[in-house]
Design a protein around this motif. Structure first.
Motif, short mmCIF file in Angstrom:
data_model
loop_
_atom_site.label_atom_id
_atom_site.label_comp_id
_atom_site.label_asym_id
_atom_site.label_seq_id
_atom_site.Cartn_x
_atom_site.Cartn_y
_atom_site.Cartn_z
N GLN A 298 0.81 -1.22 0.00
CA GLN A 298 0.00 0.00 0.00
C GLN A 298 0.84 1.27 0.00
OE1 GLN A 298 -2.22 -1.38 3.50
NE2 GLN A 298 -4.12 -1.07 2.36
N GLN A 299 1.95 1.28 0.75
CA GLN A 299 2.69 2.52 0.96
C GLN A 299 4.08 2.55 0.34
OE1 GLN A 299 2.67 3.60 5.14
NE2 GLN A 299 0.56 2.92 5.42
N GLY A 300 4.67 1.39 0.07
CA GLY A 300 6.00 1.37 -0.50
C GLY A 300 7.01 2.12 0.35
N PHE A 301 7.89 2.84 -0.30
CA PHE A 301 8.95 3.56 0.41
C PHE A 301 8.44 4.80 1.14
CE2 PHE A 301 11.73 1.67 -3.10
CZ PHE A 301 12.12 0.59 -2.30
N ASP A 302 7.18 5.14 0.97
CA ASP A 302 6.62 6.25 1.75
C ASP A 302 6.44 5.86 3.22
OD1 ASP A 302 6.50 8.07 -0.31
OD2 ASP A 302 4.48 7.49 -0.92
N ASN A 303 6.40 4.56 3.49
CA ASN A 303 6.36 4.09 4.87
C ASN A 303 7.78 4.15 5.44
OD1 ASN A 303 6.79 1.63 6.85
ND2 ASN A 303 4.63 2.23 6.99
N GLN A 304 7.94 4.81 6.55
CA GLN A 304 9.28 5.07 7.08
C GLN A 304 10.01 3.79 7.45
OE1 GLN A 304 10.70 7.99 6.77
NE2 GLN A 304 12.61 7.05 7.51
N ASP A 305 9.29 2.80 8.00
CA ASP A 305 9.91 1.53 8.38
C ASP A 305 10.39 0.78 7.15
OD1 ASP A 305 10.63 -0.58 10.23
OD2 ASP A 305 8.88 -1.68 9.49
N ILE A 306 9.54 0.72 6.12
CA ILE A 306 9.91 0.05 4.87
C ILE A 306 11.13 0.75 4.26
CG2 ILE A 306 9.16 -0.56 2.52
CD1 ILE A 306 7.70 -2.14 4.69
N TYR A 307 11.09 2.07 4.23
CA TYR A 307 12.18 2.86 3.65
C TYR A 307 13.49 2.63 4.42
CZ TYR A 307 15.04 6.93 2.48
OH TYR A 307 16.08 7.75 2.09
N ALA A 308 13.43 2.66 5.74
CA ALA A 308 14.64 2.56 6.56
C ALA A 308 15.31 1.20 6.40
CB ALA A 308 14.29 2.81 8.03
N ILE A 309 14.51 0.13 6.43
CA ILE A 309 15.11 -1.20 6.32
C ILE A 309 15.54 -1.48 4.88
CG2 ILE A 309 14.73 -3.67 6.67
CD1 ILE A 309 13.02 -3.00 9.05
N ALA A 310 14.80 -0.97 3.89
CA ALA A 310 15.24 -1.09 2.50
C ALA A 310 16.60 -0.42 2.31
CB ALA A 310 14.21 -0.48 1.55
N SER A 311 16.78 0.73 2.94
CA SER A 311 18.06 1.45 2.86
C SER A 311 19.17 0.62 3.50
CB SER A 311 17.95 2.80 3.57
OG SER A 311 16.95 3.61 2.98
N GLN A 312 18.85 0.01 4.65
CA GLN A 312 19.83 -0.82 5.35
C GLN A 312 20.23 -2.03 4.50
OE1 GLN A 312 18.20 -2.69 8.84
NE2 GLN A 312 20.14 -3.55 9.51
N VAL A 313 19.22 -2.66 3.87
CA VAL A 313 19.47 -3.84 3.05
C VAL A 313 20.30 -3.48 1.82
CG1 VAL A 313 18.35 -5.58 1.60
CG2 VAL A 313 17.43 -5.08 3.86
#
Length: 369
Positions: A298-313
């Motif tokens: 629903q939110q993709g990278f606009d969700n802060q948790d998704i964005y933060a862990i995607a960045s970490q990965v």
């Protein structure tokens, strides 16, 4: 050290500009295309043909096979055509073969009035119901089948790639651990591919209907093992018995949406390669986290948790790749993450501008034009 392969599903518009699915196409419509495409004599050593004989080439009709009251196949309800590459030792040669096969498919399908379009979830139909209804033999076969094969109602309305990797020298325990790792981090990396914002002839309220619908019912990652005792029990399955010697040790990531820019596939293969090499990320899961995937859808990278862990990965993969030239393939993923932008965002903008899903789809695959 590494081997790679891609399976990429292609959907079509017909000569009238209408989206072609199981409700509009017969097996013969797509088979006339397949018959004109070449066959390569040694592919059967790497690519599974299957019992029905439909998968004889690098291109085959993806669909739902129908049977009489015996093992005899009598029809295949089509949803599109799948392209699969042979096994390659480099990401770039894998992408090159996929591109060549895609251009051949475009050329031949165009002769019959079909044009490939990007979609990851059927924009018109939400449910597949076999017609005629399943007979007793078919019902029994499905009940006894691998869990992946019991979800025809999902795979007949979804389109997506399988990105395949293997690494020499990995033990069975290491392979399964990688499968668990990819399953855990799946909701954070799948937004790089999002391309299914359409549902029931209009816009959905998110970026990937495909991810929202399939999660929890179908695997994010699959590991192919040699022996039954190496399997671990789960639903959806994390492990599967290899059907060819060439499949033993394959790690298959199945959760991405389809991409119409194959450089994104190159980036995703490099990302998965980096995750296999990485030793810093500790997350593991046997089955996909449905709630996290649906939030991601629903939110993709606009969700802060998704964005933060995607960045970490992404950073972990980059560090793990080190001075490997494949690290440069991550560039388009970095841009997407920086902009918090996916292909779905572009499709939504196009729809708001054009007002027609079919018109939007006509503009896809422009990067390969």
């Amino acid at each position: 050290m590494f081997n790679f392969g891609i399976e990429h599903e292609v959907a079509f518009l017909n000569s009238e500009g209408k989206f072609v699915d199981f409700s509009r196409a017969k097996f013969a419509d797509f088979n006339q295309i397949i018959e004109q495409l070449p066959i390569y004599p040694n592919d059967h050593l790497q690519l599974r043909i299957g019992d029905a004989g439909i998968r004889k080439k690098r291109w085959y009709i993806e669909g739902f096979e129908r049977f009489t009251d015996s093992e005899k196949i009598v029809d295949c309800t089509p949803k599109g055509i799948e392209i699969r590459t042979t096994i390659h030792s480099s990401i770039q040669s894998t992408i090159d073969e996929l591109t060549e096969s895609f251009y051949l498919l475009c050329k031949i399908s165009g002769q019959f009035g079909f044009s490939p379009v990007l979609i990851s979830f059927n924009p018109c139909k939400t449910v597949f119901e076999p017609e005629p209804p399943l007979n007793d033999y078919e019902i029994k076969q499905i009940q006894q089948a691998h869990p992946e094969e019991q979800t025809a109602n999902i795979y007949m309305v979804t389109y997506g790639p399988d990105l395949n990797l293997s690494m020499a020298g990995l033990s069975n325990e290491s392979l399964i651990d990688i499968g668990k790792k990819l399953t855990y981090y799946s909701p954070y990396i799948v937004p790089f591919s999002y391309s299914s914002p359409f549902y029931q002839d209009s816009l959905w309220e998110g970026l990937s209907v495909r991810t929202f619908v399939r999660t929890g019912k179908r695997a994010a990652a699959m590991v192919f093992v040699e022996k039954p005792e190496q399997m671990i029990k789960s639903t959806p399955s994390l492990t599967k018995i290899a059907r060819l010697p060439a499949e033993v040790g394959r790690i298959e990531f199945k959760a991405f949406d389809s991409c119409d820019d194959f450089s994104i596939y190159a980036g995703l293969l490099a990302l998965l390669k980096g995750l296999i090499l990485d030793e810093s990320l500790s997350g593991r899961a046997i089955i996909p986290d449905a709630e996290k995937h649906q939030l991601s859808a629903q939110q993709g990278f606009d969700n802060q948790d998704i964005y933060a862990i995607a960045s970490q990965v992404l950073q972990a993969a980059e560090v793990a790749l080190g001075d490997d030239p494949d690290v440069n393939l991550l560039a388009p993923l970095k841009v997407m993450l920086e902009k918090r932008e996916t292909k779905a965002h572009q499709l939504i903008r196009d729809f708001n501008k054009l007002g027609s899903i079919e018109q939007v789809l006509k503009n896809t695959y422009s990067a390969l034009a």
